[in-house]
Write a protein that holds these residues in place. Structure first.
Motif, short mmCIF file in Angstrom:
data_model
loop_
_atom_site.label_atom_id
_atom_site.label_comp_id
_atom_site.label_asym_id
_atom_site.label_seq_id
_atom_site.Cartn_x
_atom_site.Cartn_y
_atom_site.Cartn_z
N HIS A 76 0.82 -1.22 0.00
CA HIS A 76 0.00 0.00 0.00
C HIS A 76 0.86 1.26 0.00
O HIS A 76 0.59 2.21 0.74
CB HIS A 76 -0.92 0.00 1.22
N GLY A 77 1.87 1.31 -0.84
CA GLY A 77 2.68 2.50 -0.96
C GLY A 77 3.66 2.72 0.17
O GLY A 77 4.41 3.67 0.16
N GLY A 78 3.65 1.86 1.18
CA GLY A 78 4.57 1.97 2.32
C GLY A 78 5.18 0.62 2.65
O GLY A 78 5.26 -0.27 1.80
N LYS A 79 5.57 0.46 3.90
CA LYS A 79 6.21 -0.77 4.33
C LYS A 79 5.49 -1.38 5.51
O LYS A 79 4.88 -0.66 6.32
CB LYS A 79 7.68 -0.49 4.73
N VAL A 80 5.55 -2.71 5.60
CA VAL A 80 5.07 -3.42 6.78
C VAL A 80 6.17 -4.36 7.23
O VAL A 80 6.98 -4.84 6.43
CB VAL A 80 3.77 -4.21 6.49
N GLU A 81 6.19 -4.62 8.53
CA GLU A 81 7.23 -5.45 9.11
C GLU A 81 6.84 -6.92 9.07
O GLU A 81 5.71 -7.28 9.38
CB GLU A 81 7.48 -5.01 10.56
N VAL A 82 7.78 -7.75 8.64
CA VAL A 82 7.54 -9.19 8.52
C VAL A 82 8.70 -9.93 9.19
O VAL A 82 9.87 -9.55 9.01
CB VAL A 82 7.43 -9.62 7.04
N GLU A 83 8.37 -10.96 9.94
CA GLU A 83 9.41 -11.80 10.56
C GLU A 83 9.81 -12.90 9.60
O GLU A 83 8.97 -13.57 9.01
CB GLU A 83 8.89 -12.40 11.87
N ARG A 84 11.10 -13.12 9.45
CA ARG A 84 11.59 -14.14 8.52
C ARG A 84 12.70 -14.95 9.17
O ARG A 84 13.45 -14.45 10.03
CB ARG A 84 12.11 -13.49 7.24
N PRO A 85 12.83 -16.21 8.76
CA PRO A 85 13.91 -17.05 9.30
C PRO A 85 15.25 -16.68 8.67
O PRO A 85 15.30 -16.22 7.52
CB PRO A 85 13.48 -18.46 8.91
N ARG A 86 16.31 -16.89 9.46
CA ARG A 86 17.66 -16.67 8.94
C ARG A 86 18.33 -18.02 8.72
O ARG A 86 18.15 -18.97 9.49
CB ARG A 86 18.50 -15.85 9.92
N VAL A 87 19.10 -18.09 7.64
CA VAL A 87 19.82 -19.32 7.30
C VAL A 87 21.26 -18.95 7.02
O VAL A 87 21.54 -17.97 6.32
CB VAL A 87 19.20 -20.01 6.06
N TRP A 112 4.70 3.46 -6.70
CA TRP A 112 3.61 4.17 -6.01
C TRP A 112 3.93 5.67 -5.95
O TRP A 112 3.07 6.50 -6.24
CB TRP A 112 3.46 3.63 -4.59
N ALA A 113 5.16 6.00 -5.56
CA ALA A 113 5.53 7.41 -5.43
C ALA A 113 5.42 8.13 -6.77
O ALA A 113 4.86 9.24 -6.85
CB ALA A 113 6.95 7.52 -4.88
N LEU A 114 5.94 7.52 -7.83
CA LEU A 114 5.90 8.15 -9.15
C LEU A 114 4.46 8.33 -9.63
O LEU A 114 4.08 9.40 -10.11
CB LEU A 114 6.69 7.30 -10.14
N SER A 115 3.65 7.29 -9.47
CA SER A 115 2.27 7.36 -9.92
C SER A 115 1.48 8.43 -9.18
O SER A 115 0.75 9.22 -9.79
CB SER A 115 1.59 5.99 -9.75
N GLN A 116 1.63 8.49 -7.87
CA GLN A 116 0.86 9.46 -7.09
C GLN A 116 1.27 10.90 -7.39
O GLN A 116 0.42 11.79 -7.49
CB GLN A 116 1.05 9.17 -5.59
N MET A 117 2.57 11.12 -7.57
CA MET A 117 3.02 12.49 -7.82
C MET A 117 2.66 12.95 -9.23
O MET A 117 2.45 14.13 -9.47
CB MET A 117 4.52 12.59 -7.57
N ALA A 381 6.46 13.52 -17.17
CA ALA A 381 5.17 14.03 -17.62
C ALA A 381 4.92 13.69 -19.09
O ALA A 381 3.78 13.40 -19.48
CB ALA A 381 5.11 15.55 -17.41
N MET A 382 5.95 13.73 -19.92
CA MET A 382 5.79 13.37 -21.33
C MET A 382 5.40 11.91 -21.48
O MET A 382 4.55 11.55 -22.30
CB MET A 382 7.08 13.67 -22.10
N GLN A 383 6.02 11.04 -20.68
CA GLN A 383 5.65 9.63 -20.73
C GLN A 383 4.25 9.40 -20.17
O GLN A 383 3.53 8.51 -20.62
CB GLN A 383 6.68 8.81 -19.96
N GLU A 384 3.86 10.22 -19.21
CA GLU A 384 2.50 10.14 -18.68
C GLU A 384 1.50 10.60 -19.74
O GLU A 384 0.43 10.00 -19.91
CB GLU A 384 2.38 11.01 -17.43
N ALA A 385 1.83 11.67 -20.47
CA ALA A 385 0.95 12.16 -21.53
C ALA A 385 0.78 11.13 -22.64
O ALA A 385 -0.29 11.03 -23.25
CB ALA A 385 1.51 13.47 -22.10
N ALA A 386 1.84 10.34 -22.89
CA ALA A 386 1.77 9.34 -23.96
C ALA A 386 0.70 8.28 -23.68
O ALA A 386 0.16 7.68 -24.61
CB ALA A 386 3.14 8.67 -24.13
N LYS A 387 0.37 8.07 -22.39
CA LYS A 387 -0.65 7.08 -22.06
C LYS A 387 -2.03 7.51 -22.58
O LYS A 387 -2.89 6.67 -22.80
CB LYS A 387 -0.70 6.88 -20.54
N GLY A 388 -2.22 8.81 -22.74
CA GLY A 388 -3.51 9.30 -23.22
C GLY A 388 -3.51 9.67 -24.70
O GLY A 388 -4.51 10.20 -25.20
#
Length: 425
Positions: A76-87, A112-117, A381-388
């Motif tokens: 969701h555009g940010g980070k969440v903490e996850v526990e993981r095993p170490r090997v 996410w950052a690029l799209s939102q801005m 912005a030019m690449q964003e305009a190309a989508k339309g």
């Protein structure tokens, strides 16, 4: 040796079942919990593959378990903490888990950052735009949704994409038309952009370059960049410009003296009427429109010259402006193009529309720190305009343009050969 009777997947499965029971309260929490539980199960399976089952000494295995640690993945555009095993290996080195590497490899946070801005979400409001204040995924310190973290990710990804875009191969594009125009960022900062249209009517942003003004050196640098990336200078194309003499000079120096250049008729008409009294605007526009619509270039030229003659007594400066560049104003007519295609190619509306998207995307920028920043934003912005972008309205008539350009090239190459023979004689 005692073996565990509890499956590695039992705990994540129990977590998912408990979350499903609460799904009526929060579907978002269920999705997050199920995803983390699935990732946890996959990491346990990776650890079993490297070390063998838990509490097994792993005879014949290269790795052994080394407790657990916490890491963060993008959600969701940010980070969440996850526990993981170490090997770790028998020699003491850390071993990465394939599932964890896969979860970390995709740069979702930067996307996410690029799209939102690009849709005008400011860095200060980024956290609220990707996570609800009353939602189950909290916005806390370290989740990567602060304005500074978002800005860093935007800078990194936009710079990377600009570099790749400005080095993209153009040799595969069957470009028939190229439009070039300047974008004024600040009083002493101007960017020059180019858009191409291929034989199928598809529009392509080609590149952007910085400069102080639309001078010949800046235009030449942009054209040189396009040629280095595969644009064949020997192919005859139609160039559409707004009337700047520096553009025309650089294009002819690079692609040949007889390269067809169309000056924007909309800019020309506006420049003329802005210098006339209001009672004359309607009649002058009507005359110019009649000239643009004529299929005979000679008749259109005579009509424009008659207009200049009528205005010469009271508006000598305007009369001279009307006659200035009259050949380039009627280029699409001289090529013998159908009227529908002429309407699309006789103005710079395509690149002007893209410039409007650029201004909309960049409206949240209050201070331009340097040219590099302006290039990053404008390129994104030019690449964003190309989508339309939509196909050229008269794209079915582009074969007529291709034939006309080929005939134009053959005609002037023959004339050049005759001139050289005459000089040699």
């Amino acid at each position: 040796m005692k073996k565990s009777t509890t499956s590695a997947a039992a705990v994540p499965t129990a977590i998912v079942e408990e979350a499903w029971q609460q799904v009526s309260v929060s579907f978002e929490r269920f999705c997050l919990t199920a995803g983390i539980a699935t990732l946890t199960r996959m990491m346990e399976e990776d650890a079993d593959g490297l070390c063998g089952p838990r509490y097994d000494h792993g005879d014949g295995k290269d790795g052994h378990r080394w407790g657990k640690t916490k890491g963060k993945v993008g959600v969701h555009g940010g980070k969440v903490e996850v526990e993981r095993p170490r090997v770790r290996t028998r020699q003491g080195g850390e071993v990465s888990l394939p599932s964890w590497e896969a979860a970390q490899s995709e740069d979702l946070l930067s996307k996410w950052a690029l799209s939102q801005m690009l849709i005008n979400i400011s860095t200060r409001k980024f956290g609220r735009s990707v996570r609800l204040p009353e939602g189950d995924i909290p916005v806390v310190k370290g989740t990567g949704v602060s304005k500074s973290a978002v800005s860093r990710r935007f800078v990194a990804l936009s710079a990377e994409r600009l570099k790749d875009w400005m080095a993209a191969d153009l040799s595969r594009l069957d470009l028939l038309i190229i439009q070039i125009d300047g974008i004024h960022i600040e009083e002493d900062m101007m960017l020059l952009a180019a858009v191409g249209i291929d034989g199928g009517g598809v529009k392509h942003p080609l590149g952007v370059l910085e400069g102080a003004t639309e001078n010949t050196a800046v235009v030449q640098a942009l054209l040189d960049n396009l040629i280095e990336r595969g644009l064949d200078p020997a192919v005859c194309r139609l160039f559409v410009v707004d009337g700047a003499k520096a553009l025309t000079k650089a294009i002819r120096n690079t692609f040949g003296h007889h390269t067809p250049i169309q000056r924007c008729q909309v800019h020309k008409a506006r420049n003329i009427t802005d210098r006339l009294a209001k009672p004359l605007h309607a009649s002058v526009r009507k005359t110019l429109r009649q000239a643009w619509e004529l299929n005979d270039a000679d008749k259109a030229e005579r009509l424009i010259k008659n207009l200049a003659r009528r205005l010469e007594h009271n508006y000598p400066g305007v009369s001279g402006s009307i006659l200035e560049g009259i050949d380039e104003i009627l280029t699409v007519t001289r090529l013998g193009l159908p009227v529908e295609l002429r309407r699309s190619l006789a103005c710079t509306n395509i690149i002007e529309n893209m410039n409007g998207t650029i201004r909309q995307v960049c409206r949240n920028v209050k201070r331009w720190r340097d040219t590099r920043m302006a290039l990053r934003w404008t390129g994104a912005a030019m690449q964003e305009a190309a989508k339309g972008f939509r196909r050229l309205k008269a794209h079915k008539q582009l074969p007529t343009l291709r034939a006309a350009l080929l005939a134009h090239q053959v005609k002037h190459s023959i004339n050049s050969d005759l001139e050289q023979q005459a000089k040699a004689a």
